[in-house]
Design a protein around this motif. Structure first.
Motif, PDB file in Angstrom:
ATOM      1  N   ARG A 233       1.004  -1.230  -0.030  1.00 53.76           N
ATOM      2  CA  ARG A 233       0.070   0.028   0.074  1.00 53.76           C
ATOM      3  C   ARG A 233       0.710   1.434  -0.016  1.00 53.76           C
ATOM      4  NH1 ARG A 233      -4.840  -1.488   4.205  1.00 53.76           N
ATOM      5  NH2 ARG A 233      -6.312  -2.965   2.787  1.00 53.76           N
ATOM      6  N   CYS A 234       1.948   1.195   0.564  1.00 60.75           N
ATOM      7  CA  CYS A 234       2.889   2.569   0.672  1.00 60.75           C
ATOM      8  C   CYS A 234       3.491   2.716  -0.911  1.00 60.75           C
ATOM      9  CB  CYS A 234       3.928   2.093   1.723  1.00 60.75           C
ATOM     10  SG  CYS A 234       5.198   3.385   2.044  1.00 60.75           S
ATOM     11  N   ILE A 235       4.082   1.716  -1.248  1.00 60.12           N
ATOM     12  CA  ILE A 235       4.539   1.625  -2.685  1.00 60.12           C
ATOM     13  C   ILE A 235       3.429   2.265  -3.663  1.00 60.12           C
ATOM     14  CG2 ILE A 235       5.512   0.569  -4.588  1.00 60.12           C
ATOM     15  CD1 ILE A 235       6.856  -1.291  -2.606  1.00 60.12           C
ATOM     16  N   SER A 236       2.204   1.802  -3.524  1.00 55.82           N
ATOM     17  CA  SER A 236       1.262   2.146  -4.245  1.00 55.82           C
ATOM     18  C   SER A 236       0.671   3.651  -4.386  1.00 55.82           C
ATOM     19  CB  SER A 236      -0.141   1.335  -4.252  1.00 55.82           C
ATOM     20  OG  SER A 236       0.141  -0.179  -4.243  1.00 55.82           O
ATOM     21  N   VAL A 237       0.875   4.182  -2.730  1.00 60.29           N
ATOM     22  CA  VAL A 237       0.440   5.742  -2.912  1.00 60.29           C
ATOM     23  C   VAL A 237       1.743   6.285  -3.015  1.00 60.29           C
ATOM     24  CG1 VAL A 237       0.168   7.260  -0.885  1.00 60.29           C
ATOM     25  CG2 VAL A 237      -0.806   5.116  -0.840  1.00 60.29           C
TER      26      VAL A 237
ATOM     27  N   CYS B 279       5.397   2.388   7.281  1.00 59.17           N
ATOM     28  CA  CYS B 279       4.719   2.481   6.052  1.00 59.17           C
ATOM     29  C   CYS B 279       3.325   3.189   6.006  1.00 59.17           C
ATOM     30  CB  CYS B 279       4.213   0.991   5.786  1.00 59.17           C
ATOM     31  SG  CYS B 279       5.865   0.075   5.142  1.00 59.17           S
ATOM     32  N   TYR B 280       2.682   3.189   7.168  1.00 61.99           N
ATOM     33  CA  TYR B 280       1.498   3.832   7.401  1.00 61.99           C
ATOM     34  C   TYR B 280       1.604   5.453   7.861  1.00 61.99           C
ATOM     35  CZ  TYR B 280      -1.343  -0.266   6.644  1.00 61.99           C
ATOM     36  OH  TYR B 280      -2.124  -1.373   6.170  1.00 61.99           O
ATOM     37  N   SER B 281       2.633   5.501   8.415  1.00 61.58           N
ATOM     38  CA  SER B 281       2.918   6.992   8.616  1.00 61.58           C
ATOM     39  C   SER B 281       3.051   7.595   7.353  1.00 61.58           C
ATOM     40  CB  SER B 281       4.179   7.012   9.602  1.00 61.58           C
ATOM     41  OG  SER B 281       4.262   6.511  10.781  1.00 61.58           O
ATOM     42  N   VAL B 282       3.910   7.022   6.321  1.00 62.10           N
ATOM     43  CA  VAL B 282       4.285   7.539   5.019  1.00 62.10           C
ATOM     44  C   VAL B 282       2.929   7.715   4.363  1.00 62.10           C
ATOM     45  CG1 VAL B 282       5.300   7.228   2.890  1.00 62.10           C
ATOM     46  CG2 VAL B 282       6.427   6.806   4.800  1.00 62.10           C
ATOM     47  N   ILE B 283       2.076   6.875   4.407  1.00 61.73           N
ATOM     48  CA  ILE B 283       0.821   6.554   3.825  1.00 61.73           C
ATOM     49  C   ILE B 283      -0.203   8.008   4.314  1.00 61.73           C
ATOM     50  CG2 ILE B 283      -1.457   5.468   3.102  1.00 61.73           C
ATOM     51  CD1 ILE B 283       0.195   3.005   3.459  1.00 61.73           C
ATOM     52  N   ILE B 284      -0.258   8.082   5.577  1.00 62.56           N
ATOM     53  CA  ILE B 284      -0.963   9.106   6.226  1.00 62.56           C
ATOM     54  C   ILE B 284      -0.511  10.514   5.851  1.00 62.56           C
ATOM     55  CG2 ILE B 284      -1.412  10.011   8.281  1.00 62.56           C
ATOM     56  CD1 ILE B 284      -1.673   7.425   9.578  1.00 62.56           C
ATOM     57  N   TRP B 285       0.674  10.622   5.638  1.00 66.40           N
ATOM     58  CA  TRP B 285       1.628  11.922   5.322  1.00 66.40           C
ATOM     59  C   TRP B 285       1.123  12.079   4.073  1.00 66.40           C
ATOM     60  CZ3 TRP B 285       5.445  12.408   1.699  1.00 66.40           C
ATOM     61  CH2 TRP B 285       5.822  13.653   1.610  1.00 66.40           C
ATOM     62  N   ARG B 286       1.030  11.132   3.183  1.00 68.08           N
ATOM     63  CA  ARG B 286       0.835  11.482   1.538  1.00 68.08           C
ATOM     64  C   ARG B 286      -0.625  11.756   1.746  1.00 68.08           C
ATOM     65  NH1 ARG B 286       4.847  10.420  -2.204  1.00 68.08           N
ATOM     66  NH2 ARG B 286       2.926  11.447  -3.686  1.00 68.08           N
ATOM     67  N   ILE B 287      -1.649  11.209   2.058  1.00 65.97           N
ATOM     68  CA  ILE B 287      -2.887  11.375   2.156  1.00 65.97           C
ATOM     69  C   ILE B 287      -3.440  12.537   2.579  1.00 65.97           C
ATOM     70  CG2 ILE B 287      -5.225  10.774   3.018  1.00 65.97           C
ATOM     71  CD1 ILE B 287      -4.319   7.850   2.711  1.00 65.97           C
ATOM     72  N   SER B 288      -2.713  13.123   3.796  1.00 65.45           N
ATOM     73  CA  SER B 288      -3.033  14.299   4.365  1.00 65.45           C
ATOM     74  C   SER B 288      -2.508  15.483   3.522  1.00 65.45           C
ATOM     75  CB  SER B 288      -2.371  14.493   5.570  1.00 65.45           C
ATOM     76  OG  SER B 288      -2.864  13.439   6.582  1.00 65.45           O
ATOM     77  N   SER B 289      -1.319  15.353   2.843  1.00 66.21           N
ATOM     78  CA  SER B 289      -0.892  16.311   1.956  1.00 66.21           C
ATOM     79  C   SER B 289      -1.394  16.393   0.605  1.00 66.21           C
ATOM     80  CB  SER B 289       0.571  16.230   1.680  1.00 66.21           C
ATOM     81  OG  SER B 289       0.860  14.867   1.025  1.00 66.21           O
ATOM     82  N   ASN B 290      -2.371  15.455   0.228  1.00 68.22           N
ATOM     83  CA  ASN B 290      -3.173  15.473  -0.963  1.00 68.22           C
ATOM     84  C   ASN B 290      -4.557  16.057  -0.989  1.00 68.22           C
ATOM     85  OD1 ASN B 290      -4.325  14.890  -3.707  1.00 68.22           O
ATOM     86  ND2 ASN B 290      -4.203  12.715  -3.430  1.00 68.22           N
ATOM     87  N   ARG B 291      -4.842  17.257  -1.224  1.00 73.24           N
ATOM     88  CA  ARG B 291      -5.939  17.803  -1.095  1.00 73.24           C
ATOM     89  C   ARG B 291      -6.966  17.398  -1.853  1.00 73.24           C
ATOM     90  NH1 ARG B 291      -3.683  24.282  -1.608  1.00 73.24           N
ATOM     91  NH2 ARG B 291      -2.055  24.261   0.056  1.00 73.24           N
TER      92      ARG B 291
END
Length: 349
Positions: free
Chosen positions: A134-138, A223-235
């Motif tokens: 999931r991290c790679i996919s994001v 992995c989920y820290s990276v995912i959450i960071w990317r989702i949070s930064s994606n408006r």
């Protein structure tokens, strides 16, 4: 059966002193009945068995037969198979927990322990694989779309199961059976851990703790820290459901397995080995709960899976009702034909 000088825990994590075969307390009362704490754990494990077998069986049925193969579904299918195998053999441990007497032989003593740790390692490794995937996919969506294939996912799963089998193998070496006497001077067979070189108690417990909890948990958190960071930064992403699902996954992993590893680490200290008793049993049961949570957290929370599940259930009901209606119509038609024939005969007479 062992007659060595070890003091350790049986399969149900009751203190066993094989050096001095004297009367000892066990999970059943003096009249042979299960104590209240034992009874509660037996009931909980029965629920885990029923829900785990049914839930994981539904996941295997839907994913294996009703849905088109994808990488994500390949992860879920393997996870469900692991949990299903564990739950399938759970009744053996339930019987032992209720009676305090191991009646299944040395081979099954080793095998059931192997299945327990195989499930633990394979489930955790699959959670790690899903997290990394999931991290790679994001982070690399284009690369993931082009490179992620079911064939590659199957190879990764085979590797994960191979490592899980290797890490679970020591449990087949240290498991042993011995005869002890209960408070009524009745001989009982116990399935327990007989730690001998080269599989020392500390080495086995530490390797399980490191490979089965610490390292996987750190990878999942990262992995989920990276995912959450990317989702949070994606408006563009407005839904909070992915964050809730991720929090549930991490929370379930932490709650189910941390108590088990803490108690097992405490077993190493002779100061605590005789007093853990019920705490270890509860921690093992709590770890088993993970086998019934996975189907709900990974499969039933997915919209595609839920829609396919309900469509399949409704189709089964419709087919059953259709067959019943068809059978009823045939019976009514047959009865009408017989009545008409009888009427004709009666007229001719």
């Amino acid at each position: 059966m062992a007659t060595g000088n070890n003091s350790s825990y049986d399969h149900d994590y009751e203190y066993i002193d094989t050096a001095t075969p004297k009367p000892k307390s066990n999970p059943v009362g003096e009249d042979g009945s299960c104590r209240w704490d034992c009874a509660v754990l037996v009931v909980v494990n029965i629920v885990i068995f029923v829900v785990g077998v049914c839930g994981n069986n539904v996941v295997i049925w839907i994913i294996g037969l009703k849905m088109k193969k994808t990488v994500n579904l390949t992860w879920y299918l393997s996870l469900a198979i692991s949990d299903f195998l564990f739950c399938l053999f759970l009744p053996i441990n339930i019987v032992y927990m209720a009676t305090g007497d191991w009646i299944f032989g040395l081979s099954m003593c080793k095998f059931t322990s192997f299945i327990l740790f195989l499930n633990m390692f394979s489930s955790i490794f699959l959670l790690v694989i899903i997290s990394i995937d999931r991290c790679i996919s994001v982070v690399f969506p284009v690369w993931a779309q082009n490179k992620r294939t079911v064939k590659k996912a199957s190879i990764v799963i085979i590797l994960a199961w191979t490592v899980s089998i290797a890490l679970s193998f020591p449990s087949t070496i240290v498991r042993d059976t011995t005869i002890v006497r209960d408070t009524m001077q009745k001989e009982e067979i116990k399935c327990y851990n007989n730690y001998e070189p080269p599989f020392s108690h500390f080495a086995v417990v530490f390797s399980r703790f490191a490979c089965g909890f610490v390292v996987p948990f750190l990878i999942i958190i990262s992995c989920y820290s990276v995912i959450i960071w990317r989702i949070s930064s994606n408006r563009v992403t407005k839904s909070s459901k992915p964050l809730k699902v991720m929090s549930a996954l991490i929370g379930a992993f932490f709650i189910c397995w941390l108590p088990y590893h803490i108690v097992v680490l405490m077993e190493i200290n002779p100061k605590y080995e005789k007093s853990l008793g019920i705490y270890t049993k509860v921690s093992v049961t709590l770890g088993s709960v993970n086998s019934i949570l996975n189907p709900f957290l990974y499969a039933f929370m997915g919209e595609d899976f839920k829609n396919k599940f309900w469509r399949s259930v409704l189709r089964k009901i419709e087919n059953a009702l259709g067959e019943e209606t068809h059978t009823t119509n045939r019976w009514v038609s047959g009865s009408s034909a017989v009545e008409a024939s009888n009427a004709k005969v009666s007229t001719h007479m």
